[in-house]
Design a protein around this motif. Structure first.
Motif, PDB file in Angstrom:
ATOM      1  N   MET A 132     -19.608 -29.850  10.935  1.00 27.11           N
ATOM      2  CA  MET A 132     -18.743 -30.628  11.811  1.00 27.11           C
ATOM      3  C   MET A 132     -18.393 -31.964  11.158  1.00 27.11           C
ATOM      4  O   MET A 132     -19.116 -32.472  10.323  1.00 27.11           O
ATOM      5  CB  MET A 132     -19.440 -30.915  13.151  1.00 27.11           C
ATOM      6  N   GLU A 133     -17.288 -32.558  11.599  1.00 26.87           N
ATOM      7  CA  GLU A 133     -16.946 -33.888  11.135  1.00 26.87           C
ATOM      8  C   GLU A 133     -17.932 -34.895  11.712  1.00 26.87           C
ATOM      9  O   GLU A 133     -18.516 -34.684  12.771  1.00 26.87           O
ATOM     10  CB  GLU A 133     -15.535 -34.247  11.576  1.00 26.87           C
ATOM     11  N   LEU A 134     -18.071 -36.020  11.002  1.00 27.02           N
ATOM     12  CA  LEU A 134     -19.015 -37.048  11.423  1.00 27.02           C
ATOM     13  C   LEU A 134     -18.698 -37.538  12.834  1.00 27.02           C
ATOM     14  O   LEU A 134     -19.604 -37.751  13.649  1.00 27.02           O
ATOM     15  CB  LEU A 134     -18.991 -38.218  10.438  1.00 27.02           C
ATOM     16  N   PHE A 135     -17.411 -37.687  13.153  1.00 26.09           N
ATOM     17  CA  PHE A 135     -17.023 -38.178  14.480  1.00 26.09           C
ATOM     18  C   PHE A 135     -17.532 -37.252  15.579  1.00 26.09           C
ATOM     19  O   PHE A 135     -18.110 -37.697  16.575  1.00 26.09           O
ATOM     20  CB  PHE A 135     -15.500 -38.311  14.573  1.00 26.09           C
ATOM     21  N   SER A 136     -17.345 -35.944  15.401  1.00 30.49           N
ATOM     22  CA  SER A 136     -17.766 -34.976  16.417  1.00 30.49           C
ATOM     23  C   SER A 136     -19.281 -34.983  16.582  1.00 30.49           C
ATOM     24  O   SER A 136     -19.800 -34.940  17.709  1.00 30.49           O
ATOM     25  CB  SER A 136     -17.290 -33.574  16.030  1.00 30.49           C
ATOM     26  N   LEU A 137     -19.990 -35.029  15.467  1.00 31.62           N
ATOM     27  CA  LEU A 137     -21.450 -35.073  15.530  1.00 31.62           C
ATOM     28  C   LEU A 137     -21.930 -36.355  16.211  1.00 31.62           C
ATOM     29  O   LEU A 137     -22.873 -36.336  17.013  1.00 31.62           O
ATOM     30  CB  LEU A 137     -22.046 -34.977  14.132  1.00 31.62           C
ATOM     31  N   ALA A 138     -21.277 -37.470  15.895  1.00 32.13           N
ATOM     32  CA  ALA A 138     -21.665 -38.751  16.493  1.00 32.13           C
ATOM     33  C   ALA A 138     -21.451 -38.733  18.001  1.00 32.13           C
ATOM     34  O   ALA A 138     -22.272 -39.258  18.758  1.00 32.13           O
ATOM     35  CB  ALA A 138     -20.876 -39.894  15.855  1.00 32.13           C
ATOM     36  N   VAL A 139     -20.359 -38.136  18.449  1.00 35.62           N
ATOM     37  CA  VAL A 139     -20.088 -38.046  19.888  1.00 35.62           C
ATOM     38  C   VAL A 139     -21.161 -37.207  20.576  1.00 35.62           C
ATOM     39  O   VAL A 139     -21.689 -37.582  21.627  1.00 35.62           O
ATOM     40  CB  VAL A 139     -18.691 -37.449  20.153  1.00 35.62           C
ATOM     41  N   LEU A 140     -21.507 -36.066  19.960  1.00 35.55           N
ATOM     42  CA  LEU A 140     -22.539 -35.206  20.543  1.00 35.55           C
ATOM     43  C   LEU A 140     -23.900 -35.911  20.565  1.00 35.55           C
ATOM     44  O   LEU A 140     -24.630 -35.844  21.556  1.00 35.55           O
ATOM     45  CB  LEU A 140     -22.643 -33.904  19.747  1.00 35.55           C
ATOM     46  N   ALA A 141     -24.223 -36.584  19.464  1.00 36.23           N
ATOM     47  CA  ALA A 141     -25.514 -37.267  19.385  1.00 36.23           C
ATOM     48  C   ALA A 141     -25.618 -38.401  20.403  1.00 36.23           C
ATOM     49  O   ALA A 141     -26.692 -38.664  20.949  1.00 36.23           O
ATOM     50  CB  ALA A 141     -25.731 -37.807  17.976  1.00 36.23           C
ATOM     51  N   SER A 142     -24.503 -39.073  20.649  1.00 37.83           N
ATOM     52  CA  SER A 142     -24.508 -40.214  21.571  1.00 37.83           C
ATOM     53  C   SER A 142     -24.263 -39.811  23.020  1.00 37.83           C
ATOM     54  O   SER A 142     -24.296 -40.656  23.919  1.00 37.83           O
ATOM     55  CB  SER A 142     -23.451 -41.242  21.156  1.00 37.83           C
ATOM     56  N   LEU A 143     -24.030 -38.524  23.267  1.00 46.30           N
ATOM     57  CA  LEU A 143     -23.740 -38.060  24.621  1.00 46.30           C
ATOM     58  C   LEU A 143     -24.831 -38.443  25.637  1.00 46.30           C
ATOM     59  O   LEU A 143     -24.505 -38.851  26.766  1.00 46.30           O
ATOM     60  CB  LEU A 143     -23.522 -36.543  24.615  1.00 46.30           C
ATOM     61  N   PRO A 144     -26.123 -38.343  25.286  1.00 43.60           N
ATOM     62  CA  PRO A 144     -27.146 -38.780  26.247  1.00 43.60           C
ATOM     63  C   PRO A 144     -26.987 -40.243  26.667  1.00 43.60           C
ATOM     64  O   PRO A 144     -27.134 -40.579  27.848  1.00 43.60           O
ATOM     65  CB  PRO A 144     -28.456 -38.561  25.488  1.00 43.60           C
ATOM     66  N   ILE A 145     -26.675 -41.113  25.697  1.00 44.90           N
ATOM     67  CA  ILE A 145     -26.503 -42.540  26.003  1.00 44.90           C
ATOM     68  C   ILE A 145     -25.242 -42.750  26.833  1.00 44.90           C
ATOM     69  O   ILE A 145     -25.220 -43.549  27.778  1.00 44.90           O
ATOM     70  CB  ILE A 145     -26.459 -43.357  24.701  1.00 44.90           C
ATOM     71  N   ILE A 146     -24.172 -42.019  26.480  1.00 48.38           N
ATOM     72  CA  ILE A 146     -22.927 -42.111  27.257  1.00 48.38           C
ATOM     73  C   ILE A 146     -23.175 -41.694  28.710  1.00 48.38           C
ATOM     74  O   ILE A 146     -22.683 -42.327  29.654  1.00 48.38           O
ATOM     75  CB  ILE A 146     -21.829 -41.236  26.626  1.00 48.38           C
ATOM     76  N   ILE A 147     -23.951 -40.631  28.886  1.00 46.08           N
ATOM     77  CA  ILE A 147     -24.265 -40.149  30.240  1.00 46.08           C
ATOM     78  C   ILE A 147     -25.083 -41.185  31.010  1.00 46.08           C
ATOM     79  O   ILE A 147     -24.848 -41.422  32.204  1.00 46.08           O
ATOM     80  CB  ILE A 147     -25.011 -38.801  30.155  1.00 46.08           C
ATOM     81  N   ILE A 148     -26.035 -41.818  30.327  1.00 40.70           N
ATOM     82  CA  ILE A 148     -26.837 -42.857  30.988  1.00 40.70           C
ATOM     83  C   ILE A 148     -25.929 -43.980  31.483  1.00 40.70           C
ATOM     84  O   ILE A 148     -26.038 -44.442  32.629  1.00 40.70           O
ATOM     85  CB  ILE A 148     -27.901 -43.415  30.021  1.00 40.70           C
ATOM     86  N   ILE A 149     -25.016 -44.435  30.620  1.00 43.01           N
ATOM     87  CA  ILE A 149     -24.099 -45.516  30.995  1.00 43.01           C
ATOM     88  C   ILE A 149     -23.215 -45.086  32.162  1.00 43.01           C
ATOM     89  O   ILE A 149     -23.029 -45.827  33.137  1.00 43.01           O
ATOM     90  CB  ILE A 149     -23.233 -45.930  29.786  1.00 43.01           C
ATOM     91  N   PHE A 150     -22.675 -43.868  32.085  1.00 49.25           N
ATOM     92  CA  PHE A 150     -21.785 -43.382  33.140  1.00 49.25           C
ATOM     93  C   PHE A 150     -22.513 -43.283  34.480  1.00 49.25           C
ATOM     94  O   PHE A 150     -22.026 -43.762  35.511  1.00 49.25           O
ATOM     95  CB  PHE A 150     -21.213 -42.012  32.755  1.00 49.25           C
ATOM     96  N   LEU A 151     -23.687 -42.665  34.469  1.00 47.46           N
ATOM     97  CA  LEU A 151     -24.403 -42.447  35.716  1.00 47.46           C
ATOM     98  C   LEU A 151     -24.913 -43.749  36.333  1.00 47.46           C
ATOM     99  O   LEU A 151     -24.854 -43.936  37.554  1.00 47.46           O
ATOM    100  CB  LEU A 151     -25.580 -41.493  35.491  1.00 47.46           C
ATOM    101  N   MET A 152     -25.391 -44.676  35.494  1.00 44.67           N
ATOM    102  CA  MET A 152     -26.004 -45.888  36.020  1.00 44.67           C
ATOM    103  C   MET A 152     -24.991 -46.990  36.324  1.00 44.67           C
ATOM    104  O   MET A 152     -25.189 -47.774  37.263  1.00 44.67           O
ATOM    105  CB  MET A 152     -27.076 -46.399  35.051  1.00 44.67           C
ATOM    106  N   VAL A 153     -23.914 -47.059  35.540  1.00 44.79           N
ATOM    107  CA  VAL A 153     -22.931 -48.125  35.750  1.00 44.79           C
ATOM    108  C   VAL A 153     -21.835 -47.689  36.715  1.00 44.79           C
ATOM    109  O   VAL A 153     -21.523 -48.394  37.679  1.00 44.79           O
ATOM    110  CB  VAL A 153     -22.306 -48.575  34.410  1.00 44.79           C
TER     111      VAL A 153
END
Length: 556
Positions: free
Chosen positions: A1-22
């Protein structure tokens, strides 16, 4: 995969935390389990980490959460015990009669005493205690909450006896340090650089807080009333930040907040009583009938228990004095006590047969046990407490710990799975490394400026500097490693940013508002506090660039 796609997948847990809590305003105890499930799914499917290693990593996270929970339990237990004995009421009354100037009252209570509570107890207690005390002195509730939150920032990097650094940072970078760097050495250096950031910028936070107070809550609606007290404000800042930095440099991360604040508190009180640098004009809020409705109304303090009022001020302070003494003598390297605390040790190496996944438990070395629980037991006979009151203090502490237990276990689970994903069969770099590589390529050499802002975001989301460091410390380390800039200074900037975010964190704002009876005022407070938060973060970001590229380019 491209670095961008992997980075998005890897950061998905943090993105979800921000979305759910904020955005969804979920509590951490609900958001963290969801993030852990997402982390596990991505680790198993995309990174192809073995199921056994994912389970072992999660177990490792549970045990690391235990260390934090013991510290939190001990800190809250001392506070609940002193509330039950009446010591907190006696300490509060001791602040009356020192000065009628509201600006100086804010320095004494929200800055110095609040910093002491942060160093001794942490975890949201300082502002929650300081705000009601200010209201009792005559502050509008909205002003009390705003000022208490702004001033409860600089000491937060070290929290309750260094927990955000010693536990938060350690948990986040465990397994990432080269063999030539000892963890204790790295944590000490992070503490020193964090204290350097705060020592320079944090000195001015009392002045910023007072200017916000006079601008929004003064009769003249002007910062000029705040600027009148510049000499005393800077003096108050230095009274704390100088001993604060010295303790970080000579002792370590455990004592900067508690000892620095204790020294600063006595210096500021002595200066106020002797009119040293005190302006001639005594500033006050407008009469209550001129307060805006959003400010709230003054709350009369409850009647004091006469039996508790007999306790002397020295006796009320004695538990905190004992905590400070025990902390000092057990942390000094030339004394044997620190080694003794490590004599009881339990370890589980290679959990479930997974190399590099393990845990060491040293209960006596955790400040939650010594000095916190020890002092809580000493207070029982010292303050002649009824057994039922002591029992209630312990039971209430257990109840308060339940939400934090769930949140921390799953937060540590997320972090340990992210870190341990380095070992996988997909041939990919670990999830944290992928995120770091993408961030480094996107921001580049300007990362030292961005670093504290990420710390603010992480604390705003999690409501805790310790949790913020757990979630983002390894990521910040990875970015610095990829850019080949100082990992130590970058992680220190993360922790400093986490303390700044404390004044904006929704959890903290809601909790403090509840203590003074404010309803639906969270947005107003965050809007006002955003001003000093941005100023503080920009100053730390600029200082980070200077530290990394000019003053200390060779620091690991």
């Amino acid at each position: 995969m491209e670095l961008f796609s992997l980075a998005v997948l890897a950061s998905l847990p943090i993105i979800i935390i921000i979305f759910l809590m904020v955005f969804r305003q979920w509590p951490a105890k609900k958001a963290m389990p969801v993030a852990w499930v997402v982390t596990v799914i991505i680790a198993l499917s995309v990174w192809q980490v073995s199921f056994v290693r994912v389970v072992a990593s999660s177990i490792e996270g549970i045990f690391e959460a235990l260390d934090i929970l013991i510290i939190v339990f001990g800190a809250i237990l001392v506070l609940n015990t002193l509330k039950g004995s009446g010591a907190i009421s006696v300490i509060n009354r001791g602040f009356h009669g020192i000065t009628n100037d509201r600006r100086i009252q804010a320095f004494i209570i929200a800055w110095a005493f609040g910093a002491f509570l942060e160093g001794a107890a942490g975890f949201g207690t300082p502002a929650a205690l300081a705000a009601p005390l200010l209201v009792g002195l005559g502050f509008p509730p909205l002003a009390a909450v705003t000022v208490a939150l702004i001033l409860n920032t600089t000491p937060v990097t070290f929290g309750a006896v260094g927990t955000p650094v010693n536990v938060g940072v350690e948990a986040s970078v465990s397994g990432m340090l080269p063999q030539s760097i000892e963890m204790s050495e790295f944590l000490y250096d992070v503490g020193v650089w964090a204290a350097a950031f705060h020592g320079i910028v944090g000195t001015f936070i009392p002045l910023m807080a007072i200017c916000i107070m006079t601008k929004f809550f003064g009769e003249n609606k002007s910062i000029k009333d705040g600027l009148e007290i510049v000499p005393f404000a800077i003096f108050s800042g230095l009274s704390f930040t100088v001993p604060y930095f010295l303790m970080a440099y000579f002792i370590g991360p455990e004592l900067p907040a508690v000892v620095g604040a204790l020294i600063g508190l006595f210096i500021i009180i002595a200066a106020a009583k002797n009119n040293f640098l005190v302006p001639q004009n005594t500033w006050n809020f407008p009469p209550e009938d001129k307060w805006d409705k959003s400010w709230g109304s003054r709350i009369e303090p409850p009647a004091e228990d006469e039996s508790k009022a007999e306790m002397s001020l020295l006796m009320a302070w004695m538990p905190y004095v004992l905590i400070a003494i025990i902390l000092v003598i057990t942390r000094l390297p030339f004394l044997p006590f620190n080694d003794w605390l490590g004599l009881i040790s339990l370890s589980w190496e290679n959990i479930l047969g997974q190399e590099g996944v393990g845990y060491v438990f040293e209960p006596l070395g955790l400040p939650g046990v010594i000095p916190f629980m020890l002092v809580a037991l000493i207070v029982w006979p010292l303050h002649k407490m009824d057994a039922n009151v002591v029992k209630n203090a312990w039971s209430n502490t257990f109840k308060q710990l339940v939400p934090a237990t769930i949140a921390l276990i799953f937060a540590l689970g997320v972090v340990r799975v992210l870190v341990q994903s380095e070992v996988n069969t997909a041939g990919l770099d670990g999830m944290l490394h992928v995120m770091s590589l993408f961030a480094a390529q996107t921001v580049g050499s300007g990362w030292p400026f961005v670093s504290p802002f990420l710390g603010v975001l992480s604390s705003f989301v999690s409501g805790s500097n310790t949790t913020a460091n757990i979630l983002f410390g390894g990521f910040q380390f990875g970015v610095a490693d990829t850019l080949d800039i100082s990992r130590t200074i970058t992680v220190a900037a993360q922790s400093v940013g986490g303390s700044i975010g404390n004044m904006l964190a929704v959890h903290n704002v809601v909790a403090v508002c509840a203590t003074v009876g404010l309803v639906d005022s969270e947005g107003l407070i965050i809007k006002k506090n955003l001003i000093p938060a941005v100023i503080y973060s920009v100053a730390v970001g600029v200082l980070g660039l200077v530290f990394v590229y000019v003053l200390a380019p060779g620091v690991f």
